[in-house]
Design a protein around this motif. Sequence first.
Motif, PDB file in Angstrom:
ATOM      1  N   ARG A 112      60.048  29.104  86.598  1.00  0.00           N
ATOM      2  CA  ARG A 112      59.455  29.732  87.625  1.00  0.00           C
ATOM      3  C   ARG A 112      59.352  29.191  88.863  1.00  0.00           C
ATOM      4  NH1 ARG A 112      53.668  29.691  84.564  1.00  0.00           N
ATOM      5  NH2 ARG A 112      53.137  27.463  84.974  1.00  0.00           N
ATOM      6  N   SER A 113      59.157  29.922  90.148  1.00  0.00           N
ATOM      7  CA  SER A 113      59.133  29.247  91.155  1.00  0.00           C
ATOM      8  C   SER A 113      57.843  29.322  91.999  1.00  0.00           C
ATOM      9  CB  SER A 113      60.076  29.764  92.090  1.00  0.00           C
ATOM     10  OG  SER A 113      60.023  29.050  93.484  1.00  0.00           O
ATOM     11  N   PRO A 114      56.938  28.522  92.550  1.00  0.00           N
ATOM     12  CA  PRO A 114      55.707  29.015  93.321  1.00  0.00           C
ATOM     13  C   PRO A 114      56.099  29.579  94.646  1.00  0.00           C
ATOM     14  CG  PRO A 114      56.114  26.569  93.084  1.00  0.00           C
ATOM     15  CD  PRO A 114      56.998  27.206  92.179  1.00  0.00           C
ATOM     16  N   ASP A 115      57.234  29.247  95.052  1.00  0.00           N
ATOM     17  CA  ASP A 115      57.726  29.514  96.565  1.00  0.00           C
ATOM     18  C   ASP A 115      58.286  30.803  96.488  1.00  0.00           C
ATOM     19  OD1 ASP A 115      56.996  26.955  97.171  1.00  0.00           O
ATOM     20  OD2 ASP A 115      59.119  26.354  96.994  1.00  0.00           O
ATOM     21  N   ARG A 116      58.843  31.523  95.164  1.00  0.00           N
ATOM     22  CA  ARG A 116      59.484  32.759  95.452  1.00  0.00           C
ATOM     23  C   ARG A 116      58.769  33.533  93.937  1.00  0.00           C
ATOM     24  NH1 ARG A 116      64.480  33.285  97.749  1.00  0.00           N
ATOM     25  NH2 ARG A 116      64.350  31.880  99.754  1.00  0.00           N
ATOM     26  N   ASP A 117      59.167  34.856  94.180  1.00  0.00           N
ATOM     27  CA  ASP A 117      58.664  35.683  92.793  1.00  0.00           C
ATOM     28  C   ASP A 117      59.783  35.733  91.725  1.00  0.00           C
ATOM     29  OD1 ASP A 117      57.403  37.209  91.164  1.00  0.00           O
ATOM     30  OD2 ASP A 117      57.776  39.112  92.248  1.00  0.00           O
ATOM     31  N   ILE A 118      60.060  34.432  91.326  1.00  0.00           N
ATOM     32  CA  ILE A 118      60.882  34.233  90.263  1.00  0.00           C
ATOM     33  C   ILE A 118      60.281  33.526  88.904  1.00  0.00           C
ATOM     34  CG2 ILE A 118      62.982  32.660  89.597  1.00  0.00           C
ATOM     35  CD1 ILE A 118      63.709  32.767  92.746  1.00  0.00           C
ATOM     36  N   GLU A 119      60.421  34.299  87.961  1.00  0.00           N
ATOM     37  CA  GLU A 119      60.034  33.744  86.581  1.00  0.00           C
ATOM     38  C   GLU A 119      60.579  34.481  85.570  1.00  0.00           C
ATOM     39  OE1 GLU A 119      55.784  32.786  84.222  1.00  0.00           O
ATOM     40  OE2 GLU A 119      55.683  33.862  86.114  1.00  0.00           O
ATOM     41  N   GLY A 120      61.226  33.763  84.469  1.00  0.00           N
ATOM     42  CA  GLY A 120      61.856  34.236  83.495  1.00  0.00           C
ATOM     43  C   GLY A 120      62.625  33.279  82.727  1.00  0.00           C
ATOM     44  N   THR A 121      63.558  33.629  81.681  1.00  0.00           N
ATOM     45  CA  THR A 121      64.456  32.994  80.990  1.00  0.00           C
ATOM     46  C   THR A 121      65.679  32.819  81.648  1.00  0.00           C
ATOM     47  OG1 THR A 121      63.072  33.418  79.008  1.00  0.00           O
ATOM     48  CG2 THR A 121      65.330  32.425  78.559  1.00  0.00           C
ATOM     49  N   VAL A 122      66.316  31.699  81.621  1.00  0.00           N
ATOM     50  CA  VAL A 122      67.704  31.566  82.124  1.00  0.00           C
ATOM     51  C   VAL A 122      68.720  32.236  81.187  1.00  0.00           C
ATOM     52  CG1 VAL A 122      69.575  29.898  83.034  1.00  0.00           C
ATOM     53  CG2 VAL A 122      67.069  29.666  83.533  1.00  0.00           C
ATOM     54  N   GLU A 123      69.526  32.955  81.474  1.00  0.00           N
ATOM     55  CA  GLU A 123      70.529  33.618  80.745  1.00  0.00           C
ATOM     56  C   GLU A 123      71.896  33.062  80.801  1.00  0.00           C
ATOM     57  OE1 GLU A 123      70.471  37.835  80.670  1.00  0.00           O
ATOM     58  OE2 GLU A 123      69.089  38.036  78.944  1.00  0.00           O
TER      59      GLU A 123
END
Length: 394
Positions: A214-225
């Motif tokens: 996840r990134s505190p700078d962007r709305d990115i969170e999840g599992t890397v596929e």
Amino acid sequence: MEEDVPGMLIGTLDSIKLLPESWRVILAVFAMVMVTAVVAYIASKVILFMERRVQASRNLWDDAFLHAVRKPMVAFIWLLGVYWAAEAAYRYSKAEIFTANDSMLRLGFIWLLVWTLLGVIKQGEVMLSSPGKVKRPMDYTTVTAISKLMRAVIIITAVLIVMQSLGYSISGVLAFGGVGGIAIGFAAKDLLANFFGGFIIQLDRPFKVGDWIRSPDRDIEGTVEKIGWRLTTIRTFDQRPLYVPNAAFTTIAVENPSRMLNRRISETLGIRYVDVKQMVPIVADIRSMLESHDEIDDNRTLIVNFLAFNASSLDIMIYTFTKTTEWVKYHQVKQDVLLKISDIVEAHGAEIAFPTRTLHLPDGIELSSGTSGGGEGDSEAVAAVSSQSARGEA
């Protein structure tokens, strides 16, 4: 060798004067195709038999090599057979189409060699990253990056060799690529930024396939596929695919919770002011419970202390770490800890505080029910004050 085989067959057929020339050509081509099919079938069965035999050996590379070479070997036999048949037909017909036999043989051989090498790389990728085949499997992301690089090298080299075989000057191609690369670089700077971003990810490895990031700078969170050369595919927790350009990871901060060693329990517990005498034994019992808990890591920081006089409670700080990092199990452990803390507070005759208010009235003031001398509004006000006072004293 390939030129002698058609010549020997043609010489044999020419000795048979009973057949016309056209029939001798058809018979020669048919015989070569038939022999090619038989030899290809036998070679496929032999390699398959050898592949089954070497599966019992400890060396895994022979398995990967035989599995990768079986189909290209059959294709190579067919390539030679078709070449010989075309040579036989050319000696009779002298057709222009058969003048490209040598070039097609060279190109076919290069293609089969590339096919074999790519197959070996693919089998090696599966083998090196499989826990069931090697004792210490390599990181899947690293293996994938190396295999992609090797494939690119093989394909580029094969293209240059093919161009050289077709009569093009490689030096001219490389010179054109050097000049054109500058223009392409300016035109496709975003594409190159993503490419080098993917290279940095493969080099630094801040995350790998299967990690939760996840990134505190962007709305990115999840599992890397998947980590590609241009995009990284992330599966969010609501099961939507999220495609992030690799260049983004060079400018943002990325957290990797998958690599955490513990999960933290940080809570503030408040008890009533009237239970201040029980503060010391309550704190001691909570600390003892956490120190003996099977799922609490006693090698990490553990804090249980009286924290502060709050507005309507005496606060206790509870700070500890669980052994598990699994999200679901962590919440189960946290639930068990909180319920045991509640039992400890209740065992000491104390209660967990909730927001309250106490109303103090000067001496001599009595609350009336409002049945005499007052209006309906005054009665409701007095009743409200009485109710608030009662709740405060409780």
